[in-house]
Design a protein around this motif. Sequence first.
Motif, PDB file in Angstrom:
ATOM      1  N   LEU A  15       4.182   1.711   5.503  1.00 21.23           N
ATOM      2  CA  LEU A  15       4.053   2.508   5.927  1.00 21.23           C
ATOM      3  C   LEU A  15       5.829   2.865   6.496  1.00 21.23           C
ATOM      4  N   TYR A  99       0.539  -1.774  -2.063  1.00 25.22           N
ATOM      5  CA  TYR A  99       1.288   0.236  -1.130  1.00 25.22           C
ATOM      6  C   TYR A  99       2.448  -0.132  -0.546  1.00 25.22           C
ATOM      7  N   GLU A 101       5.961   2.153   1.722  1.00 22.07           N
ATOM      8  CA  GLU A 101       6.744   3.090   1.019  1.00 22.07           C
ATOM      9  C   GLU A 101       7.647   2.817   2.165  1.00 22.07           C
ATOM     10  N   ARG A 103      11.554   3.894   3.394  1.00 20.61           N
ATOM     11  CA  ARG A 103      13.177   4.165   3.625  1.00 20.61           C
ATOM     12  C   ARG A 103      14.364   4.453   3.785  1.00 20.61           C
ATOM     13  N   THR A 144       6.215   4.074  -3.069  1.00 21.13           N
ATOM     14  CA  THR A 144       6.996   5.246  -3.142  1.00 21.13           C
ATOM     15  C   THR A 144       8.337   5.111  -2.119  1.00 21.13           C
ATOM     16  N   LEU A 146      11.181   6.843   1.002  1.00 22.17           N
ATOM     17  CA  LEU A 146      10.837   8.183   2.314  1.00 22.17           C
ATOM     18  C   LEU A 146      12.902   7.917   2.434  1.00 22.17           C
ATOM     19  N   ARG A 167      10.739  14.360  -5.468  1.00 22.63           N
ATOM     20  CA  ARG A 167       9.062  14.370  -5.069  1.00 22.63           C
ATOM     21  C   ARG A 167       8.043  13.998  -6.089  1.00 22.63           C
ATOM     22  N   ALA A 172       8.175   9.913  -1.644  1.00 22.80           N
ATOM     23  CA  ALA A 172       6.990  10.795  -1.536  1.00 22.80           C
ATOM     24  C   ALA A 172       6.988  11.158  -0.053  1.00 22.80           C
ATOM     25  N   ALA A 349      -0.967   7.987   3.985  1.00 24.76           N
ATOM     26  CA  ALA A 349       0.028   7.684   3.098  1.00 24.76           C
ATOM     27  C   ALA A 349       0.074   8.775   2.252  1.00 24.76           C
ATOM     28  N   ILE A 351       0.848   9.884  -0.799  1.00 23.24           N
ATOM     29  CA  ILE A 351       0.605  10.490  -1.601  1.00 23.24           C
ATOM     30  C   ILE A 351      -0.253  10.951  -1.801  1.00 23.24           C
ATOM     31  N   ARG A 356      -4.544   7.678  -2.792  1.00 26.89           N
ATOM     32  CA  ARG A 356      -4.937   7.187  -2.053  1.00 26.89           C
ATOM     33  C   ARG A 356      -6.107   6.456  -2.389  1.00 26.89           C
TER      34      ARG A 356
END
Length: 380
Positions: A15, A99, A101, A103, A144, A146, A167, A172, A349, A351, A356
């Motif tokens: 994340l 998975y 995220e 940034r 995804t 950020l 988005r 995300a 997450a 999403i 998820r």
Amino acid sequence: MLTDDQVRRAPKALLHDHLDGGLRPQTIIEIAETVGYQGLPATDAEALGQWFRDSADSGSLERYLETFDHTLAVMQTVDGLQRVARECVEDLAADGVVYAEIRYAPEQHLQAGLSLEDVVEAVNEGFRQGEKRAADAGHPIRVTALLTAMRHAAKSTEIAELVVRYRDQGVAGFDIAGAEAGFPPTRHLDAFEYLRRENAHFTIHAGEAFGLPSIWEAIQWCGADRLGHGVRIVDDLSVGDLPYTADPARFSAADPADVTLGRLSSYVRDRRIPLEMCPSSNLQTAAADSIAHHPITLLKRLKFRVTVNTDNRLMSGTSMSREMGLLVAEAGWTVEDLRWVTINAMKSAFIPFDERLAIIEDVVKPGYVALLAEADTAPA
């Protein structure tokens, strides 16, 4: 004890990872030559990688952030951004991440004339290319973005609007980052209020280099869905009359039943607010003194919603497998602990719930069932 190979094969959810903190040293060198950037401290990949790790290992968040001047310098063109994003996905997938995220701050990639929209679309395209290459290599991954606003700048509302605009195209959520001291999250209330009105997700870097007031503002004033780092929440814990800061080693071995939570830490745990914890990075910025005594293990035992993350893979010389491996080797974590924090991350997450749940049920749980079966059948 899990083997390195088992840790690498464990499904992972990430994340908190910065795109500009995870470049391959060779890629930096090659793009720098293409764009004419001559400021690199080394032009050999191994030496350059070592320079980043040594420079980041300073004990100062501000000095840590200075290393990004060189990575940002090679991320100012569409081709450069696409390549960095593509390779980021490939590297994560090869490390067992299913998975992620990732940034980044669009406002930091405008030096060569790109617009904010150009930056977002280039990175999104790189992520899609990376997902395809990873799937073709047998390592499927969902990635995804950020979008980050810088705490010291004045573009947070503009970046928040980009999050809403993109988005449905792979973005995300929203984040703010940069030095905490002197730049409280409440400077950006307009952005957070806009995001809440638009039902958009956001996380806030808080409780890394600054203490409980940063966490309190991020949650109670700004309404953060998650806390980036959040490691200083332990300042609100005590055993008897002894605060955590007095003896971290003693707390690491404390019985959870003997630990008293303050009002803020109780609220964070009760509300299941996720903590995006980054052990190796916290050592470099002096937010923790060792992996063995890192607050993540105590917070795990106290059932906070902790997650394990990399922060900046280049600067910390790390990966998700390395972070997990360190916790196994130095803090006594088990395969069940790794499974628990991975599910925590997927629950947290940005999403949709059904997506998820599908990753948890179809990928994460079966992967850990297989690892647990190996542990059960391994010779003593």
